[in-house]
Motif scaffolding. Sequence first.
Motif, PDB file in Angstrom:
ATOM      1  N   UNK A   1       0.834  -1.202   0.000  1.00  0.00           N
ATOM      2  CA  UNK A   1       0.000   0.000   0.000  1.00  0.00           C
ATOM      3  C   UNK A   1       0.871   1.254   0.000  1.00  0.00           C
ATOM      4  N   UNK A   2       0.584   2.166  -0.939  1.00  0.00           N
ATOM      5  CA  UNK A   2       1.370   3.399  -1.008  1.00  0.00           C
ATOM      6  C   UNK A   2       0.567   4.482  -1.716  1.00  0.00           C
ATOM      7  N   UNK A   3       1.117   5.698  -1.727  1.00  0.00           N
ATOM      8  CA  UNK A   3       0.469   6.830  -2.386  1.00  0.00           C
ATOM      9  C   UNK A   3       1.241   7.184  -3.655  1.00  0.00           C
ATOM     10  N   UNK A   4       0.619   7.977  -4.516  1.00  0.00           N
ATOM     11  CA  UNK A   4       1.346   8.433  -5.704  1.00  0.00           C
ATOM     12  C   UNK A   4       2.028   9.772  -5.425  1.00  0.00           C
ATOM     13  N   UNK A   5       1.271  10.760  -4.981  1.00  0.00           N
ATOM     14  CA  UNK A   5       1.839  12.048  -4.590  1.00  0.00           C
ATOM     15  C   UNK A   5       1.651  12.205  -3.079  1.00  0.00           C
ATOM     16  N   UNK A   6       2.755  12.409  -2.369  1.00  0.00           N
ATOM     17  CA  UNK A   6       2.685  12.565  -0.917  1.00  0.00           C
ATOM     18  C   UNK A   6       2.498  14.040  -0.591  1.00  0.00           C
ATOM     19  N   UNK A   7       1.405  14.341   0.099  1.00  0.00           N
ATOM     20  CA  UNK A   7       0.993  15.740   0.221  1.00  0.00           C
ATOM     21  C   UNK A   7       1.942  16.561   1.079  1.00  0.00           C
TER      22      UNK A   7
END
Lengths: 328, 328
Positions: A203-209
């Motif tokens: 599980x991961x994000x594409x753009x980390x805010x």
Amino acid sequence: MKPLPIIPDHPIGPRPNEGVVINYEAFFERQLSGLRREGRYRVFADIERQAGRFPRALHHGPHGTREVTVWCSNDYLGMGQHPEVLMAMHAAIDRCGAGAGGTRNISGTNDYHVLLERELADLHGTGAALLFNSGYMANWATLSTLAARLPGCVVFSDELNHASMIEGIRHSRATKLTFAHNDAADLDRKLAALDPGLPKLVAFESVYSMDGDIAPIGELCDVASAHTAMTYLDEVHAVGLYGPRGGGIAERDGHSQKLTVIEGTLAISFWPYMIPFSITVDQAAAPHSSLAFMFWGEGLFVFPLMLLYTVVNYSVFLGKVRHTGEHY
Amino acid sequence: MKPLPIIPDHPIGPRPNEGVVINYEAFFERQLSGLRREGRYRVFADIERQAGRFPRALHHGPHGTREVTVWCSNDYLGMGQHPEVLMAMHAAIDRCGAGAGGTRNISGTNDYHVLLERELADLHGTGAALLFNSGYMANWATLSTLAARLPGCVVFSDELNHASMIEGIRHSRATKLTFAHNDAADLDRKLAALDPGLPKLVAFESVYSMDGDIAPIGELCDVASAHTAMTYLDEVHAVGLYGPRGGGIAERDGHSQKLTVIEGTLAISFWPYMIPFSITVDQAAAPHSSLAFMFWGEGLFVFPLMLLYTVVNYSVFLGKVRHTGEHY
């Protein structure tokens, strides 16, 4: 409940004697004082957006009302005040009235929801999509359900993942292992150390805010695939901004088909409509709706959905993107 | 992720040999088949509400579209199609545009939210109210935060409480004890058996949706008070239907002031607007906002709020109730 005597220094905790009183009020007041002292007590700015004047707004403060420029909006593209978006909302209200009228189980699935889910599935090239009423709940419900349903599942979580993902994984009670931020080699090492027969989810994000950096989606997917792991991508800070149709970083980089589940939002770039949504993607063979509808089928919980008008708005946005190509 | 070989009977679980493949697709398909066999697989009816024709709606099915009467709506009073409600929504869209524009921390607190929270606090005679974006999250966040913050807290939960309350209590990791449904004597016995110095919270509903019965709020509050326990009441099936101003069973029976926290909704009786809300009540001494703002202050999580238009609608409803008195 009758008022409790004020005993400011009375500690809360086990006290074996009868007749004790507990001063909840003083306890919480102390906690709040601590937050204030540490600068962590939040006061919300009372803002009144002005249709047609984005990014200007009125700020209602203790000393009156003044006009301000909102620099910290989620309405990245000002779509929340796009005339076609507002016109579509007016039309939907006139046609269907206000509200879903129920949960999705009991007459709360409006035709607009169905059309929007189809359009989102088409955007991401997947077999199905499922709407939630917030991005937080989408991450929480999807990750917790997936990981809980797979016996012995191990979840590999990027160390900078959002709290909603962490809470979802925690709620599943599956084993969680973190890997170094955006580090495919570290993920590979950790996956290799695991029994290859165990079900796995990365599980991961594409753009980390918070940092604004972008995940190496292709590498992470390839590593996951080599170890027969499913993948879960949070694209909330990318949909609407990247990719030929606004499908996010995965679409921009051509990796959409490598992902098991993609989660996105309508609340940020697309237009800051009232509600985020989630896209649940079943990437493999027919029937394509398997994963998507599992969450409802499980009876985990059902929310009244709130996306009554969004499919129209969504089309407006896609039209705008296709016509202007101005955002990427 | 590359397509996985289809091995329908391959079990998921530890297998020490290299080169194993895991057929997630087949696993989930088997789970779904099980749901279908047991009659628990949910298919949502595709409904299109018709403004002005409540409770009639269009049903879009596999064999075409036909008109139906919706008998299972949450829109108890048809407020979702009340002309004044719809007019207020149109006016708010024209004035502020669509969407909150951010979480409450970052410019997402619209003046409409602030006004609505004041009005809700006034309705329940409390010092403050706090909006959430669903009833599920309101129960979950409030119960989990309250119980987690109080060291050693024991939560007494009615055995028929809603899943959102149970999940919130579970998430707090506090000790949970259930008491017999609507049984003040059983609650009294169980509270009496506990160390009187421990902080305690008694959580129950006013109207139980599955059985339709009503809690003895006064008795439960008196028992809780005798044992110095806080009280948490879920009024989602009662607000808008009972009490001189629609404040719920607690208002109807004159017990509002005995409760520590009340949770309600805008999604059912008031009008089936897009979103439920929560009322978080700090019942005791000044400053009245202590508990209410704790949840945000804690940084637990912050949602974009979606109640852009509700304060206007709310006034409409209250006006209707006062003028006709037709619902209680």
